[in-house]
Design an enzyme around this catalytic site. Structure first.
Site, PDB file in Angstrom:
ATOM      1  N   HIS A  63       1.096  -1.222   0.096  1.00 19.53           N
ATOM      2  CA  HIS A  63       0.077  -0.074   0.003  1.00 19.53           C
ATOM      3  C   HIS A  63       0.912   1.275   0.120  1.00 19.53           C
ATOM      4  O   HIS A  63       1.880   1.404   1.010  1.00 19.53           O
ATOM      5  CB  HIS A  63      -0.973  -0.106   1.243  1.00 19.53           C
ATOM      6  CG  HIS A  63      -1.897  -1.363   1.163  1.00 19.53           C
ATOM      7  ND1 HIS A  63      -3.293  -1.123   0.707  1.00 19.53           N
ATOM      8  CD2 HIS A  63      -1.606  -2.375   1.689  1.00 19.53           C
ATOM      9  CE1 HIS A  63      -3.735  -2.230   1.063  1.00 19.53           C
ATOM     10  NE2 HIS A  63      -2.901  -2.998   1.469  1.00 19.53           N
ATOM     11  N   ASN A  95      -6.427   0.883  -2.567  1.00 19.80           N
ATOM     12  CA  ASN A  95      -7.289   1.663  -1.577  1.00 19.80           C
ATOM     13  C   ASN A  95      -6.909   3.086  -1.264  1.00 19.80           C
ATOM     14  O   ASN A  95      -6.537   3.098  -0.110  1.00 19.80           O
ATOM     15  CB  ASN A  95      -7.600   0.746  -0.335  1.00 19.80           C
ATOM     16  CG  ASN A  95      -6.315   0.308   0.415  1.00 19.80           C
ATOM     17  OD1 ASN A  95      -5.467   0.391  -0.353  1.00 19.80           O
ATOM     18  ND2 ASN A  95      -6.518  -0.228   1.708  1.00 19.80           N
ATOM     19  N   ASP A 306       2.203  -6.948   2.180  1.00 20.69           N
ATOM     20  CA  ASP A 306       1.168  -6.214   2.499  1.00 20.69           C
ATOM     21  C   ASP A 306       1.592  -4.880   3.326  1.00 20.69           C
ATOM     22  O   ASP A 306       0.956  -4.808   4.454  1.00 20.69           O
ATOM     23  CB  ASP A 306       0.122  -6.981   3.390  1.00 20.69           C
ATOM     24  CG  ASP A 306      -1.400  -6.366   3.378  1.00 20.69           C
ATOM     25  OD1 ASP A 306      -1.398  -5.534   2.844  1.00 20.69           O
ATOM     26  OD2 ASP A 306      -2.256  -6.860   4.082  1.00 20.69           O
ATOM     27  N   HIS A 310       0.718   3.272   8.622  1.00 22.39           N
ATOM     28  CA  HIS A 310      -0.340   4.175   9.100  1.00 22.39           C
ATOM     29  C   HIS A 310       0.273   5.059   9.792  1.00 22.39           C
ATOM     30  O   HIS A 310       1.417   4.832  10.665  1.00 22.39           O
ATOM     31  CB  HIS A 310      -1.207   3.147   9.868  1.00 22.39           C
ATOM     32  CG  HIS A 310      -2.196   2.356   9.021  1.00 22.39           C
ATOM     33  ND1 HIS A 310      -2.991   2.922   8.273  1.00 22.39           N
ATOM     34  CD2 HIS A 310      -2.413   1.164   8.978  1.00 22.39           C
ATOM     35  CE1 HIS A 310      -3.899   2.139   7.874  1.00 22.39           C
ATOM     36  NE2 HIS A 310      -3.496   0.964   8.076  1.00 22.39           N
TER      37      HIS A 310
HETATM   38  O1  DOR Z   1      -3.879  -4.935   7.495  1.00 25.24           O
HETATM   39  C1  DOR Z   1      -4.237  -4.445   6.586  1.00 25.24           C
HETATM   40  N1  DOR Z   1      -4.098  -3.385   6.066  1.00 25.24           N
HETATM   41  N2  DOR Z   1      -4.904  -5.467   5.720  1.00 25.24           N
HETATM   42  C2  DOR Z   1      -5.527  -4.919   4.574  1.00 25.24           C
HETATM   43  O2  DOR Z   1      -6.121  -5.572   3.981  1.00 25.24           O
HETATM   44  C3  DOR Z   1      -5.551  -3.505   4.325  1.00 25.24           C
HETATM   45  C4  DOR Z   1      -4.481  -2.950   4.757  1.00 25.24           C
HETATM   46  C5  DOR Z   1      -4.505  -1.312   4.763  1.00 25.24           C
HETATM   47  O3  DOR Z   1      -5.005  -0.703   3.377  1.00 25.24           O
HETATM   48  O4  DOR Z   1      -4.131  -0.854   5.790  1.00 25.24           O
HETATM   49 ZN    ZN Z   2      -6.026  -7.394   2.361  1.00 23.39          ZN
HETATM   50 ZN    ZN Z   3      -3.472  -5.201   1.752  1.00 14.70          ZN
END
Ligand code: DOR
Ligand code: ZN
Ligand code: ZN
Length: 425
Positions: A63, A95, A306, A310
């Protein structure tokens, strides 16, 4: 521009190479691999004695938060983190804000990565517009714009008919459907793995069935439509079993596991550590063992991070309200290398799962040092021990439960198209 990387242990699983050799790069491409290559006076020479030279690693699940959430990460900081982790290619999830559900956003991501990035970026666009689950994106347009797959990652596609139609179209375009599989109704708002520990901690539980039930459905839909289903971040023993059985039946399914899901158990949540809050949740020791077995027997096609940066303001609150996710690009390699120490995988297998096998799972043409390929190279020091700290991590966010854990193994130099993107030799 010519560069020769000398005397490294070259490991390229795609070509079954593992030997001390030199790698010669000319005009951004692999020109030659061999012993004691001559290098001209005008050539850059990188001494890799005692180091391991591999294809630049490929992370098919990150991400980058760009556009829209640049306070967490952006294409520049995220690809800088990638390069520091040994990655030269990443596939980024849609996203963002706005969501990558149209070619304008896809083009923006590709262009910004080309102009300012430190790694190749392959965008994944959403399956449904705005990831809202009620209408499909323009799949053909998005493929032409450069997307490599479709995913509503972060969310399950709840409507089975919608997913079926998505698979039918995706199959027509020879593109994978990349599934974040967690049945929302079974998950029922659970914030950690369901079990004795969730009861003890007083947190709502998300049982393994939320994942396995959704994966079972998705596999059947892939069987029905012939589409390629790629299952994201698998976490439970039953999911590995479902994927294994589906592969045996000849269903076109691939899957990935994250370093956190094969390293940590739900015990990491003790103390209400919000950095151990991820979706799907960390599970039990039995599940972790099943991940390792799935990696060992080839059921799992790729290790993917992944990487989910944040900001502290999204995390620093009661566990139940904190955002899901942890960063992963810079800690993936040492965590994966632990599997070698544990005798589960060979070094070549770990490199394969982090490079050409991962790339192959999504059909990305990267992950090998083949003659003529883009000179995407990682130079690794397997003996280097270090700890992840706010100061040495390149990602804009520092949400990791691996802070201050002793890590062994580091990418000390990363080259993309023959150019140095990261250097700590
Ligand atoms: O832990 C996660 N964070 N799982 C996800 O599927 C989305 C991701 C996020 O976008 O922060
Ligand atoms: Zn995911
Ligand atoms: Zn993800």
């Amino acid at each position: 521009m010519k560069t020769t990387i000398k005397n490294g242990r070259v490991i390229d699983p795609a070509q079954n190479i593992d030997a001390v050799m030199d790698v010669r790069i000319v005009s951004g491409r692999i020109e030659q691999i061999g012993k004691n290559l001559e290098s001209g006076a005008d050539e850059q020479v990188i001494d890799a004695t005692g180091l391991v030279v591999t294809p630049g690693l490929v992370d098919i699940h990150v991400h980058l938060r760009d556009p829209g959430y640049e306070y967490k990460e952006d294409i520049v900081s995220g690809t800088r983190a990638a390069a520091a982790g040994g990655f030269t290619s990443v596939a980024c999830m849609p996203n963002t804000n706005p969501c990558n559900d149209n070619k304008a956003i896809t083009r923006y991501i590709i262009q910004k990565a080309q102009l300012e990035g430190f790694a190749n970026v392959f965008p994944i666009c959403s399956i449904t517009k705005g990831q809202k689950g009620d209408s499909l994106v323009e799949m053909g347009d998005l493929k032409l714009a450069g997307c490599v797959g479709f995913s509503d990652d972060g969310l399950n596609v709840e409507d089975g008919a919608m997913l079926r139609h998505a698979m039918e179209y995706a199959h027509g375009f020879a593109m994978p459907i990349i599934a974040h599989s967690e049945d929302e109704s079974i998950k029922n708002g659970g914030v950690m793995n369901e079990g004795a520990l969730s009861t003890e901690l007083g947190l709502s539980g998300n049982p393994w069935v939320s994942e396995a039930a959704s994966v079972a459905r998705d596999i059947m839909l892939a069987e029905l439509t012939g589409a390629h289903l790629h299952v994201c971040h698998i976490s439970s023993r039953r999911t590995v079993e479902l994927v294994r059985a589906a592969k045996q039946r000849g269903v076109h399914v691939t899957c990935e596991v994250t370093p956190h899901h094969f390293t940590l158990t739900e015990q990491a949540v003790r103390g209400y550590d919000v950095n151990a809050k991820v979706g799907p949740p960390l599970r039990t020791a039995e599940d972790v063992a099943a991940m390792k077995e799935g990696l060992r027997d080839g059921t799992i096609d790729a290790i993917a991070t992944d990487h989910a940066p944040h900001h502290i303001d999204d995390k620093n609150m009661e566990f139940s309200y904190a955002a899901y996710g942890m960063i992963g690009l810079e800690t993936a390699l040492p965590l994966a290398l632990r599997l070698v120490n544990e005798g589960i995988l060979s070094l070549q297998e770990v490199i394969a799962l982090l490079s050409y096998k991962a790339a192959k799972a999504l059909g990305i043409p990267r992950g090998t040092l083949a003659i003529g390929a883009a000179a995407d190279v990682a130079i690794l020091n397997l003996e280097h021990t270090w700890e992840a700290t706010r100061q040495n991590i390149k990602s804009r966010s520092f949400n990791t439960p691996f802070e201050n854990l002793s890590m062994k193994g580091k990418a000390v130099m990363t080259l993309r198209d023959g150019k140095v993107m990261h250097d700590e030799v």
